[in-house]
Design a protein around this motif. Sequence first.
Motif, mmCIF file in Angstrom:
data_model
loop_
_atom_site.group_PDB
_atom_site.id
_atom_site.type_symbol
_atom_site.label_atom_id
_atom_site.label_comp_id
_atom_site.label_asym_id
_atom_site.label_seq_id
_atom_site.Cartn_x
_atom_site.Cartn_y
_atom_site.Cartn_z
ATOM 1 N N HIS A 1 32.647 15.228 -26.060
ATOM 2 C CA HIS A 1 32.247 14.486 -27.257
ATOM 3 C C HIS A 1 31.003 13.648 -26.972
ATOM 4 C CE1 HIS A 1 33.204 11.164 -30.393
ATOM 5 N NE2 HIS A 1 32.480 12.111 -30.938
ATOM 6 N N HIS A 2 30.972 13.023 -25.792
ATOM 7 C CA HIS A 2 29.843 12.140 -25.462
ATOM 8 C C HIS A 2 28.527 12.922 -25.365
ATOM 9 C CE1 HIS A 2 27.815 8.590 -24.165
ATOM 10 N NE2 HIS A 2 27.488 9.098 -22.987
ATOM 11 N N HIS A 3 28.591 14.188 -24.952
ATOM 12 C CA HIS A 3 27.352 14.977 -24.856
ATOM 13 C C HIS A 3 26.824 15.391 -26.225
ATOM 14 C CE1 HIS A 3 27.747 16.315 -20.354
ATOM 15 N NE2 HIS A 3 27.608 15.027 -20.502
ATOM 16 N N HIS B 1 17.546 5.206 -16.857
ATOM 17 C CA HIS B 1 18.099 5.987 -15.745
ATOM 18 C C HIS B 1 19.223 6.893 -16.260
ATOM 19 C CE1 HIS B 1 19.250 6.707 -11.543
ATOM 20 N NE2 HIS B 1 20.502 6.529 -11.921
ATOM 21 N N HIS B 2 20.062 6.351 -17.144
ATOM 22 C CA HIS B 2 21.176 7.143 -17.668
ATOM 23 C C HIS B 2 20.698 8.187 -18.674
ATOM 24 C CE1 HIS B 2 25.128 8.331 -18.847
ATOM 25 N NE2 HIS B 2 24.984 7.893 -20.083
ATOM 26 N N ALA B 3 19.590 7.907 -19.376
ATOM 27 C CA ALA B 3 19.081 8.865 -20.369
ATOM 28 C C ALA B 3 18.773 10.210 -19.719
ATOM 29 C CB ALA B 3 17.836 8.303 -21.038
ATOM 30 N N ALA C 1 24.670 0.963 -21.764
ATOM 31 C CA ALA C 1 23.478 1.801 -21.557
ATOM 32 C C ALA C 1 23.108 2.562 -22.827
ATOM 33 C CB ALA C 1 23.709 2.773 -20.396
ATOM 34 N N HIS C 2 24.031 2.584 -23.820
ATOM 35 C CA HIS C 2 23.764 3.279 -25.090
ATOM 36 C C HIS C 2 23.629 2.318 -26.265
ATOM 37 C CE1 HIS C 2 24.261 7.450 -23.786
ATOM 38 N NE2 HIS C 2 25.228 7.020 -22.987
ATOM 39 N N THR C 3 23.842 1.018 -26.010
ATOM 40 C CA THR C 3 23.907 0.037 -27.090
ATOM 41 C C THR C 3 22.544 -0.627 -27.308
ATOM 42 O OG1 THR C 3 26.185 -0.404 -26.421
ATOM 43 C CG2 THR C 3 25.183 -1.983 -27.909
ATOM 44 N N ILE D 1 29.955 -0.744 -18.886
ATOM 45 C CA ILE D 1 28.549 -0.698 -18.441
ATOM 46 C C ILE D 1 27.867 0.547 -19.013
ATOM 47 C CG2 ILE D 1 27.101 -0.356 -16.397
ATOM 48 C CD1 ILE D 1 29.106 -2.170 -14.867
ATOM 49 N N HIS D 2 28.599 1.671 -19.027
ATOM 50 C CA HIS D 2 28.065 2.905 -19.610
ATOM 51 C C HIS D 2 27.786 2.704 -21.108
ATOM 52 C CE1 HIS D 2 28.959 7.314 -20.895
ATOM 53 N NE2 HIS D 2 27.674 7.106 -20.836
ATOM 54 N N LYS D 3 28.719 2.046 -21.778
ATOM 55 C CA LYS D 3 28.534 1.776 -23.219
ATOM 56 C C LYS D 3 27.278 0.932 -23.447
ATOM 57 C CE LYS D 3 31.000 -0.481 -27.055
ATOM 58 N NZ LYS D 3 32.284 -1.090 -27.447
ATOM 59 N N HIS E 1 20.570 11.758 -17.647
ATOM 60 C CA HIS E 1 21.792 12.572 -17.673
ATOM 61 C C HIS E 1 21.971 13.273 -19.022
ATOM 62 C CE1 HIS E 1 25.786 14.028 -16.870
ATOM 63 N NE2 HIS E 1 26.164 13.559 -18.050
ATOM 64 N N HIS E 2 21.502 12.633 -20.086
ATOM 65 C CA HIS E 2 21.747 13.203 -21.415
ATOM 66 C C HIS E 2 20.781 14.324 -21.776
ATOM 67 C CE1 HIS E 2 25.192 11.041 -22.933
ATOM 68 N NE2 HIS E 2 24.789 10.050 -22.172
ATOM 69 N N LYS E 3 19.865 14.659 -20.873
ATOM 70 C CA LYS E 3 19.027 15.849 -21.081
ATOM 71 C C LYS E 3 19.835 17.059 -20.658
ATOM 72 C CE LYS E 3 14.706 13.963 -21.561
ATOM 73 N NZ LYS E 3 14.008 14.430 -22.744
#
Length: 265
Positions: A97-99, A188-190, A165-167, A161-163, A192-194
């Motif tokens: 779902h997160h992807h 840095h986390h963005a 990174a998206h907020t 902390i992950h949340k 991963h979303h590629k």
Amino acid sequence: MALERDDRDAAALEAGYEKTHRAYELSGIFGAVIMACWLLLRIVQSAPVSLWWMTLAALIGILAADFTSGFVHWMFDTWGSVDTPIVGRLAIRTFRHHHVDEKAITHHDFVETNGHNFALSLLPGTVGVLWVRPDTATSFDVFFGMALLGLAVVNTWTSQIHKWAHTEERPRIVRLLQDARIILHPGHHAVHHKTPHRRNYCITLGWLNAPLRAIHFFETLERIITAVTGAIPRADDLGELAAVEVAAEPDETRDKPESSLPIGA
Ligand SMILES: [Zn+2]
Ligand SMILES: [Zn+2]
């Protein structure tokens, strides 16, 4: 890259969040808090260790939490499907779902955001309570117990902390910690979303992403698992054809260097 995956129905994946799942999350939060307090009490009742050993134990616990976040994330991103027994609906569903909808996490309440990680912290907390016996504990036992407590506590913060990174709107102190790279930075986390989502699995601090990548840690594990079981990494997340294509190429030739990717806010 011609991925065969159409975007999954994000609503259907989100609808998989059931009452039993919430009950498990609440139990995990309740149990992990009790276990961490119990372990802390046992440490306090034991013979004290020096500040240096305490600091080292805390550092080991923090690094172990970052590694755990990466390992668990990699495992559920890479293998199995929503139909996998037990963990399929309980865990893999949330990663799929997160992807497909990375902002959905920002609408989750405290329990839905953090329940999983609290439940996971039950494990080091319980081991610590069983390990540290105040009457007979050696300095090493106390040191090990402290590292386990550090792991348990920092691990409970992973999803929060992950949340963050998206907020978009987040407390000033969180922005400062992100900018100092003490906790996971959004840019840095963005990475991963590629697609194909195979970089920067560590989502607590992100400190271990570069070293794990340098030694090809997850790539090597994937090759070993494929050689032994025949399973194709990310077959469910990307679709089988695209997953075969991705697995056949070293990460370096497929993805842009991290420095060339845009840094998020
Ligand atoms: Zn992921
Ligand atoms: Zn994310």
